[in-house]
Design an enzyme around this catalytic site. Structure first.
Site, PDB file in Angstrom:
ATOM      1  N   GLU A 170       0.841  -1.193   0.000  1.00  0.00           N
ATOM      2  CA  GLU A 170       0.000   0.000   0.000  1.00  0.00           C
ATOM      3  C   GLU A 170       0.879   1.247   0.000  1.00  0.00           C
ATOM      4  O   GLU A 170       0.411   2.339   0.249  1.00  0.00           O
ATOM      5  CB  GLU A 170      -1.022  -0.011   1.138  1.00  0.00           C
ATOM      6  CG  GLU A 170      -0.431  -0.028   2.519  1.00  0.00           C
ATOM      7  CD  GLU A 170      -1.538   0.154   3.555  1.00  0.00           C
ATOM      8  OE1 GLU A 170      -2.090  -0.861   3.966  1.00  0.00           O
ATOM      9  OE2 GLU A 170      -1.848   1.300   3.917  1.00  0.00           O
ATOM     10  N   CYS A 217      -3.475  -4.232   4.046  1.00  0.00           N
ATOM     11  CA  CYS A 217      -2.406  -5.086   4.549  1.00  0.00           C
ATOM     12  C   CYS A 217      -2.379  -6.481   3.952  1.00  0.00           C
ATOM     13  O   CYS A 217      -1.520  -7.279   4.297  1.00  0.00           O
ATOM     14  CB  CYS A 217      -2.481  -5.179   6.069  1.00  0.00           C
ATOM     15  SG  CYS A 217      -2.214  -3.597   6.874  1.00  0.00           S
ATOM     16  N   HIS A 255      -2.039 -12.058  10.559  1.00  0.00           N
ATOM     17  CA  HIS A 255      -1.619 -10.671  10.303  1.00  0.00           C
ATOM     18  C   HIS A 255      -1.430  -9.926  11.633  1.00  0.00           C
ATOM     19  O   HIS A 255      -2.198 -10.100  12.568  1.00  0.00           O
ATOM     20  CB  HIS A 255      -2.652  -9.941   9.433  1.00  0.00           C
ATOM     21  CG  HIS A 255      -2.368  -8.475   9.319  1.00  0.00           C
ATOM     22  ND1 HIS A 255      -1.168  -8.004   8.837  1.00  0.00           N
ATOM     23  CD2 HIS A 255      -3.105  -7.378   9.639  1.00  0.00           C
ATOM     24  CE1 HIS A 255      -1.181  -6.677   8.873  1.00  0.00           C
ATOM     25  NE2 HIS A 255      -2.345  -6.275   9.354  1.00  0.00           N
ATOM     26  N   SER A 270      -7.496  -4.409   5.388  1.00  0.00           N
ATOM     27  CA  SER A 270      -8.671  -3.585   5.682  1.00  0.00           C
ATOM     28  C   SER A 270      -9.460  -3.339   4.422  1.00  0.00           C
ATOM     29  O   SER A 270      -8.932  -3.279   3.331  1.00  0.00           O
ATOM     30  CB  SER A 270      -8.228  -2.254   6.289  1.00  0.00           C
ATOM     31  OG  SER A 270      -7.708  -2.492   7.582  1.00  0.00           O
TER      32      SER A 270
END
Lengths: 381, 348, 129
Positions: free
Chosen positions: B80, B112, B234, B296
């Site tokens: 990102e 992520c 994660h 997300s």
């Protein structure tokens, strides 16, 4: 080849010439040289300048200067070999007369550096743009790497480097055209602001504006003009790898050695015949390497040789009686011709407090970049 | 079987401690360290970005794979923090590795989970027999707004995985993806820092998707948590992955090797892939490993890997994650960190 | 000033590709059309080693505009294992960590950006090992 002589010289004061344009500076020096020679015309002109395009956005300055000097339509061309553009202009003028093509040629050099441009970037364009500059190298950086290697291989000391600046500033303090005509001490040099380790700002020649010009004539014409004649005994030029890292030995300025050998050969003299030399001390380490390459001292011994005073005005071989690039200033394209101005003054015995005794043969060595091009001239009165 | 033939990671040497960030913003560092289970995080050098991190991680993966880079038919970079908004990161990486020109390249972004997304597609292409080898990279120089909770975690690093059919190190036994539209964290086009929904990032976002994907892949594959040697979830902070793992029935011991967040921070797209890389560094032949990412927006990719004997041959061919995490650290103060992360307004 | 594409994207800058003279064996980096050792014009492709040692070095304190945010940064002439010398930055260390003869490894890094909106230039740099 015909014999060639210098019969007139002129230069501007070197420094921050805020109020003067590139053309003003050049024309001022050219007029001084023309008046000094006492000639009423010139046949052609070579103008040494490293990068007026990057410094002030002006290229094509051969024609510009001929126009503003009022000598158009004579042939005029800019000569470029980085910081030895001036010396190379001299060499081209020398050959034009030696060949018999012309009798009267103006050779000059000019640079306007102090106002506007990113000077570090502009100067760095004389290094290998793709493989040195791209990685962030600067000229102080290149000479600093030479200094580190010289110190590592030969035991040259920080103090010995400083001795070059101290000596040149002392000489320059007697030069009315110098940009920084003031003395400095060893401690001041060593403790000055670092530019590229181990070199400080006082190991480095300044950023300057200025111009210098000389009038070259055939010996036949010189004799008719009834003026003191300075004969050009020899001219030598050479090149080396542009990138410092490509050279076999980082501490050897091979182009300087080669250009000097050609000049000595043409002149028919040995290094020991030279009374004094004006050399390209763009950084303190450069003068140490150059005096080694010119054969004044054994390879690796330039540091102690300088520290012991052998290159001072009273020394065995006075180097840079003018104050050199360090004190006099270094408008890059003008430097090679400004060296000629000093050599001529010295040979005529007009150098006042910085006069070298018994000056018979003078040498001027001018180089480009980190030593990828060099030009050496030898003069005799 | 189809699986990973080479893996490698890269972490910058620079670090900043939680204390230094907390001090800058007048926060209590002990509360943060206890609450988020973070000690320090990696910071990219002035000359590092997603592209350079991907190149170095990929070079390590190539060392372990021992293959000709020219045989890689697809290369995907998940991040990102792609240095360009328009112009792929992957093309630079491919040039640097010598993978060009006969290669399919794409940059992925899914907060992520862009890294596992790149891995998923790389695996899929090999399975479909479209390419001999495919590389998936997850790398980030994560952004967190100054003074925001994310600033304590947003870090830099990445990992690369080469998928193929021969000389496999870890077979892919199963994959599962779980996705819904959940705006828990986002960054609008042109915005410098991401925004997030605070506590909304927890139960409705992270836990819903991580647990959703985790439960589904376990159910479908028929494996129990106790069948696995290791599991990686994660790591937005230290706490979330441990909580999620526990809820699924995993122990701290199973998660420990991949739980690198206390010293690394959250490398966003590089987070769970790098935890996985650290786990591969110590896994034994026949070990089962569960990897669940989270991005997300929101979604999770889950993978089940089974180690082969070959891991013992390739493991030492490149630097291990633990060594990158613990050696040669250079600590920055907040001022240097702000400069390194471009948080100071400068003239052009 | 925008750099020309050939300068940014040359394979030697990204992948250390070099040319080995078919006649005398001298390795040229960057590749040349004429061998600087023997004048031959025939070469084989080769690659520089990633490992080398410092031949000489400095730390730049006054930099050109595009490098000013990086000062002080160290630069060295590095001799890589196949004998070729290159000029490169040495990063992730302090100026006083450098010494002539110290071993380095070449890594892929950002060299500079052409402002906030221009091209990002990548290439090799060295780290101490």
């Amino acid at each position: 080849m015909r014999e060639v002589a210098v019969i007139g010289c002129g230069m501007t004061k070197f420094g921050e010439l805020w109020k003067k344009s590139l053309r003003d500076i050049f024309v001022e020096a050219a007029l001084k040289a023309i008046d000094d020679a006492g000639v009423d015309h010139i046949e052609s002109m070579y103008v040494g300048s490293m990068t007026p395009g990057l410094f002030v956005g002006q290229e094509h300055i051969g024609a510009l200067m001929a126009d503003y000097l009022g000598v158009a339509p004579i042939p005029a061309v800019r000569v470029e070999s980085a910081c030895c553009s001036g010396g190379m202009a001299l060499r081209l003028g020398f050959f034009e007369i030696a060949s018999g093509y012309s009798d009267l040629v103006l050779v000059g050099g000019v640079e306007k550096m102090t106002d506007g441009a990113d000077v570090t970037y502009a100067l760095a364009s004389a290094a290998d743009q793709d493989y040195e500059v791209y990685h962030g190298i600067t000229f102080p950086g290149l000479y600093a790497m030479i200094a580190k290697a010289h110190m590592h291989h030969y035991g040259t000391t920080r103090k010995q480097l400083a001795a070059v600046s101290v000596k040149n500033h002392y000489n320059g303090s007697f030069n009315p055209n110098a940009q920084f005509p003031k003395e400095v001490t060893i401690d001041q040099v060593i403790n000055a602001t670092l530019v590229a380790d181990p070199l400080t700002v006082l190991d480095s020649s300044p950023v300057s504006d200025g111009a210098a010009c000389a009038i070259l004539v055939s010996m036949d014409l010189a004799k008719k003009l009834n003026k003191p004649v300075i004969k050009i005994l020899g001219s030598g030029a050479a090149t080396d790898a542009l990138a410092l890292h490509t050279r076999e030995d980082i501490t050897t300025l091979k182009a300087v050695k080669d250009s000097a050998e050609s000049a000595y050969k043409m002149a028919g003299i040995k290094p020991s015949d030279v009374s004094f030399a004006e050399v390209h001390d763009c950084f303190s380490i450069a003068e140490i390497c150059i005096i080694e390459e010119l054969g004044f001292v054994k390879k690796g011994q330039g540091g102690p040789f300088t520290e012991k005073g052998n290159t001072s005005l009273e020394g065995k071989i006075p180097v840079n009686p003018s104050g050199g690039l360090k004190s006099k200033g270094h408008p890059v394209g003008a430097t090679g011709i400004a060296q000629v101005v000093e050599v001529v003054e010295q040979l005529k015995g007009n150098a006042g407090k910085r006069q070298v005794k018994n000056a018979k043969i003078g040498l001027a060595q001018n180089m480009g970049g980190s030593g990828a091009s060099s030009v050496t001239h030898i003069f005799q009165i | 079987m189809i699986g990973i033939v080479g893996y490698g990671s890269y972490l910058p040497r620079y670090r900043i401690k939680v204390e230094d960030i907390a001090h800058q913003w007048g926060r209590d560092s002990e509360t943060i360290k206890r609450g988020l289970l973070l000690k320090e995080k990696t910071v990219p050098g002035l000359d590092e970005d997603t592209i350079t991190i991907s190149v170095e991680a990929a070079k390590n993966a190539l060392k372990r794979a021992g293959i000709d880079p020219g045989e890689i038919g697809a290369l995907y970079i998940g991040s990102e923090s792609h240095p360009y908004a328009v112009k792929p990161s992957g093309t630079v990486v491919a040039e640097a590795l010598g993978v060009v020109p006969n290669v399919h390249i794409a940059d992925y972004e899914f907060a992520c989970k862009a890294g596992t997304e790149a891995m998923f597609v790389a695996y899929g292409l090999v399975k479909a027999d479209l390419v001999k080898y495919a590389m998936g990279v997850g790398a980030d120089t994560s952004q967190g707004a100054p003074g925001d909770a994310l600033e304590f975690s947003a870090s830099a690093g990445g990992s690369a995985f080469i998928f193929g059919k021969e000389d496999v190190v870890a077979d892919v036994l199963d994959t599962f993806s779980y996705t819904t539209d959940t705006p828990d964290f986002w960054r609008r086009e042109g915005a410098f820092y991401p925004l997030h929904g605070g506590r909304f990032t927890g139960i409705p976002a992270y836990f819903k998707h991580v647990l959703g994907a985790g439960k589904a892949i376990l159910e479908r594959s028929g494996y129990k948590p106790s069948d696995f040697a290791y599991a990686i979830f994660h790591m937005p902070n230290g706490k979330f992955p441990l909580t999620a793992g526990k809820k699924l029935g995993f122990t701290k011991e199973q998660m420990e090797p991949g739980w690198i967040v206390p010293l690394m921070g959250n490398t966003y797209s590089g987070s769970s892939p790098t935890g996985f890389s650290a786990t591969l560094d110590i896994a034994k032949p026949k070990d089962l490993i569960l990897l669940v990412s989270f991005g997300s927006g929101a979604g999770s990719d889950a993978f089940i890997f089974k180690m082969t004997d070959r891991i013992n041959e390739v493991r030492d061919k490149a630097e291990k994650l633990k060594s990158m995490l613990e050696n040669n650290r250079i600590y920055l103060d907040y001022g240097q960190y702000a400069k390194y992360r471009g948080k100071i307004i400068m003239n052009e | 000033m925008p750099s020309p594409g050939y300068r940014r994207e040359m394979p030697q800058r990204y992948r250390l590709e070099a040319a080995k003279c078919k006649k005398c064996g001298k390795v040229s980096f960057p590749p040349r059309l004429v061998c600087s050792g023997c004048g031959s014009r025939e070469f084989d492709k080769t690659k520089l080693s990633d490992n080398g040692k410092i031949v000489t070095y400095t730390t730049i304190r006054v930099a050109p505009a595009q490098f000013t945010t990086q000062v002080p940064y160290s630069i060295a002439i590095v001799e890589v294992d196949n004998g070729v010398r290159i000029t490169t930055q040495v990063v992730d260390c302090k100026p006083e960590d450098l010494e002539i003869g110290k071993k380095v490894k070449l890594v892929f890094r950002k060299l500079y950006s052409e402002g906030h909106t221009g091209i990002i230039c990548y290439g090799y740099k060295a780290i101490l090992i």
